[in-house]
Design an enzyme around this catalytic site. Structure first.
Site, PDB file in Angstrom:
ATOM      1  CD  GLU A 279      -2.501   2.612   3.264  1.00  0.00           C
ATOM      2  OE1 GLU A 279      -1.723   2.262   4.163  1.00  0.00           O
ATOM      3  OE2 GLU A 279      -3.585   2.073   3.053  1.00  0.00           O
TER       4      GLU A 279
ATOM      5  NE  ARG B  15      -3.670  -2.500   0.692  1.00  0.00           N
ATOM      6  CZ  ARG B  15      -4.761  -2.801   1.389  1.00  0.00           C
ATOM      7  NH1 ARG B  15      -5.269  -1.921   2.222  1.00  0.00           N
ATOM      8  NH2 ARG B  15      -5.345  -3.970   1.242  1.00  0.00           N
TER       9      ARG B  15
ATOM     10  CD  GLU C 129      -9.951  -1.717   9.105  1.00  0.00           C
ATOM     11  OE1 GLU C 129     -10.132  -0.490   8.997  1.00  0.00           O
ATOM     12  OE2 GLU C 129      -9.512  -2.423   8.172  1.00  0.00           O
TER      13      GLU C 129
ATOM     14  NE  ARG D 259      -3.577  -1.974  11.505  1.00  0.00           N
ATOM     15  CZ  ARG D 259      -4.479  -1.343  10.773  1.00  0.00           C
ATOM     16  NH1 ARG D 259      -5.736  -1.726  10.801  1.00  0.00           N
ATOM     17  NH2 ARG D 259      -4.130  -0.321  10.038  1.00  0.00           N
TER      18      ARG D 259
ATOM     19  NE  ARG E 161      -4.866   3.045  13.230  1.00  0.00           N
ATOM     20  CZ  ARG E 161      -6.149   2.796  13.343  1.00  0.00           C
ATOM     21  NH1 ARG E 161      -6.561   1.785  14.057  1.00  0.00           N
ATOM     22  NH2 ARG E 161      -7.034   3.535  12.753  1.00  0.00           N
ATOM     23  CG  HIS E 162      -1.595   2.691   8.498  1.00  0.00           C
ATOM     24  ND1 HIS E 162      -2.082   3.535   9.456  1.00  0.00           N
ATOM     25  CD2 HIS E 162      -2.665   2.247   7.788  1.00  0.00           C
ATOM     26  CE1 HIS E 162      -3.408   3.595   9.344  1.00  0.00           C
ATOM     27  NE2 HIS E 162      -3.785   2.825   8.350  1.00  0.00           N
TER      28      HIS E 162
ATOM     29  CB  SER F 114     -12.582  -4.500   5.923  1.00  0.00           C
ATOM     30  OG  SER F 114     -11.548  -4.487   5.009  1.00  0.00           O
TER      31      SER F 114
HETATM   32  P1  AMO Z   1      -8.400  -3.851   3.904  1.00  0.00           P
HETATM   33  O1  AMO Z   1      -7.713  -2.921   2.988  1.00  0.00           O
HETATM   34  O2  AMO Z   1      -9.353  -3.282   4.889  1.00  0.00           O
HETATM   35  O3  AMO Z   1      -9.252  -4.926   3.063  1.00  0.00           O
HETATM   36  O4  AMO Z   1      -7.330  -4.728   4.657  1.00  0.00           O
HETATM   37  C1  AMO Z   1      -7.690  -5.782   5.507  1.00  0.00           C
HETATM   38  C2  AMO Z   1      -6.874  -5.740   6.769  1.00  0.00           C
HETATM   39  O5  AMO Z   1      -5.476  -5.772   6.487  1.00  0.00           O
HETATM   40  C3  AMO Z   1      -4.768  -4.964   7.402  1.00  0.00           C
HETATM   41  N1  AMO Z   1      -4.111  -3.859   6.685  1.00  0.00           N
HETATM   42  C4  AMO Z   1      -2.958  -3.286   7.046  1.00  0.00           C
HETATM   43  N2  AMO Z   1      -2.094  -3.539   8.047  1.00  0.00           N
HETATM   44  C5  AMO Z   1      -1.017  -2.767   8.157  1.00  0.00           C
HETATM   45  N3  AMO Z   1      -0.720  -1.757   7.320  1.00  0.00           N
HETATM   46  C6  AMO Z   1      -1.539  -1.446   6.287  1.00  0.00           C
HETATM   47  N4  AMO Z   1      -1.244  -0.446   5.453  1.00  0.00           N
HETATM   48  C7  AMO Z   1      -2.714  -2.228   6.102  1.00  0.00           C
HETATM   49  N5  AMO Z   1      -3.740  -2.225   5.241  1.00  0.00           N
HETATM   50  C8  AMO Z   1      -4.565  -3.209   5.593  1.00  0.00           C
HETATM   51  C9  AMO Z   1      -5.777  -4.425   8.393  1.00  0.00           C
HETATM   52  C10 AMO Z   1      -7.036  -4.459   7.577  1.00  0.00           C
HETATM   53  O6  AMO Z   1      -8.196  -4.525   8.379  1.00  0.00           O
HETATM   54  N6  AMO Z   1      -9.446  -7.030   0.160  1.00  0.00           N
HETATM   55  C11 AMO Z   1      -9.910  -6.513   1.414  1.00  0.00           C
HETATM   56  C12 AMO Z   1     -10.297  -7.610   2.382  1.00  0.00           C
HETATM   57  C13 AMO Z   1     -11.529  -8.387   1.942  1.00  0.00           C
HETATM   58  O7  AMO Z   1     -12.594  -7.753   1.746  1.00  0.00           O
HETATM   59  O8  AMO Z   1     -11.445  -9.619   1.822  1.00  0.00           O
HETATM   60  C14 AMO Z   1      -8.818  -5.646   2.015  1.00  0.00           C
HETATM   61  O9  AMO Z   1      -7.661  -5.674   1.629  1.00  0.00           O
HETATM   62  O10 AMO Z   1      -5.856  -5.320   9.483  1.00  0.00           O
END
Ligand code: AMO
Length: 423
Positions: free
Chosen positions: A212, A210, A346, A397, A218-219, A349
């Site tokens: 971002e 990602r 979170e 996480r 937490r990211h 999702s």
């Molecule tokens: P989402 O983007 O919400 O959903 O990601 C799902 C879970 O992955 C973790 N996560 C992260 N952890 C650390 N750093 C990040 N940048 C990061 N991004 C995500 C979180 C988050 O809740 N495809 C959908 C899932 C689905 O619908 O099956 C998805 O990627 O714990």
């Protein structure tokens, strides 16, 4: 402990060979101690002036911490030694000396700051505390596999290079792919859906990237997800699976990693499971005077949920459609999408997906994405694709939350964030 530390045993002479690292040495003049450690634990090696070979007694005072050594000697009961046994050395051989001074303190009482520890992760991994985190993470991964295999789900591997976004949004890392442009995968979303439409229950442990820009505790810019997808299922069905899956994993960690949990001072209990709608959460937060955006939860709202429902995997359901990605099934103004919150954050999702090509095209357009870029994905639903649903749980996480770590980087061996690309 000593049973697993022994690399070789010489039954005839009653001696053993140990290989490990110098954890600590102590000189009490008449007696010198070496605490030797390996992945299974620690043992005390005791030299006694006048009894131990003088060369070895001398060496016991000249061993740099974290050096790799081999020790041959006799094990004996000792009421004073930690673990109840000590080794009387006949020989000590240096395998690989650690330079002095060390760039970081790799002891369990280390006050070295996290960035410096991460710069020297190879040495940080000598610390029992750091090893405990990754032993537990290994148990989490094993628990996930064990659970999914018991559910008759099939493990799958998916491409890390993709031709177009799988999550929408702009947080993609672009890369050259011969004459074309490619991206690092943000999620195996579209592939796990296509696969579930034939294999029914599928799971993956998948690395996501990602782009971002925010640098938070937490990211990560590279994270791992525990992904699941099931055919002939809706959001409710897969939430139930995740609730049991998380309970199974936590129980396995509690049962199999008590020493590691203790060394991290982590108090872990099997979580409860709760379902609450987004509209209900909004009402509660209004009463509690906690701010949140119209179509998402705020960090404060996530924390409040933990306060109200401690140690509970709280599924926030019936999420507003405007707050979910293009592939989530609409349900009037709302959707069949959800988030799962645990310990104030979170963790996942998911939701029921759109399996109807025309609706998918409509939703892509609503998200200002071009259906042409998703042709093969959309076409895969034209040939007997049933309703299906799934989720993705963030591995780092849940590791972080289980162990009460302050920073998600602690839960990744080699974190990738805005500033860090090495080691
Ligand atoms: P989402 O983007 O919400 O959903 O990601 C799902 C879970 O992955 C973790 N996560 C992260 N952890 C650390 N750093 C990040 N940048 C990061 N991004 C995500 C979180 C988050 O809740 N495809 C959908 C899932 C689905 O619908 O099956 C998805 O990627 O714990």
């Amino acid at each position: 402990m000593e049973r697993t530390m022994i690399k070789e045993a010489f039954a005839k002479e009653g001696k053993v060979l140990l290989k490990g690292w110098v954890h600590d040495t102590r000189d009490l003049k008449k007696v010198r101690f070496l605490v030797l450690k390996d992945i299974s634990g620690r043992i005390q090696v005791t030299g006694v002036n006048g009894k131990t070979d003088p060369k070895i007694f001398e060496l016991l005072d000249n061993l740099n911490r974290e050096s790799a050594v081999e020790v041959i000697g006799k094990l004996q009961e000792s009421s004073q030694a930690p673990g109840g046994k000590e080794l009387l050395p006949d020989s000590i051989t240096m395998i690989a000396e650690a330079k002095n001074p060390l760039p970081i303190d790799a002891s369990d009482y280390s006050k070295t700051e996290l960035p410096l520890r991460l710069d020297n992760r190879f040495l940080d991994l000598h610390s029992t505390r750091t090893q405990a985190i990754f032993k537990i993470q290994s148990t989490i991964l094993q628990g996930y596999r064990d659970f999914m295999i018991k559910e008759n789900a099939i493990e799958a591997m998916f491409p890390a290079l993709i031709g177009s976004s799988s999550e929408g949004g702009t947080d993609l890392f672009k890369t050259k792919y011969f004459e074309k442009e490619a991206y690092l995968s943000q999620s195996c979303q579209l592939y796990k859906q296509m696969l579930a439409c034939s294999m029914e229950k599928v799971f993956a442990i998948f690395t996501v990237w990602r782009a971002e820009k925010h640098n938070t505790t937490r990211h990560l810019n590279e994270a791992r997800q525990l992904d699941y997808e099931e055919a002939f299922a809706d959001d409710k069905k897969v939430m139930e699976v995740m609730g049991r899956c998380m309970q199974f994993i936590v129980k396995k960690v509690i049962d199999e990693r008590p020493e590691e949990l203790e060394s991290l001072k982590a108090k872990l209990e099997v979580p409860k499971v709760k379902y609450i709608t987004f509209a209900e959460v909004k009402e509660i937060m209004k009463k509690e005077k906690v701010k949140m955006p119209a179509h998402d939860l705020s960090g404060d709202a996530e924390k409040k949920l933990e306060e109200l429902y401690p140690n509970t995997i709280t599924f926030v359901t019936e999420w507003p459609l405007a707050g979910k990605t293009f592939y989530i099934m609409p349900d009037g103004e709302n959707s069949k999408g959800f988030d799962a919150i645990w310990k104030g954050m979170e963790i996942s999702s998911g939701g029921q997906r759109i399996h109807i090509p025309e609706l998918l095209e409509e939703r892509l357009k609503a998200h200002k994405l071009n259906p042409k870029d998703f042709k093969s994905y959309i076409d895969s639903f034209r040939f007997g694709a049933p309703p299906h649903a799934g989720w993705g749980v963030g591995l780092e996480r849940i590791t972080m939350l289980m162990l009460g770590l302050d920073n998600i980087r602690e839960a990744v061996l080699f974190p990738r964030d805005r500033e860090r690309l090495t080691p």
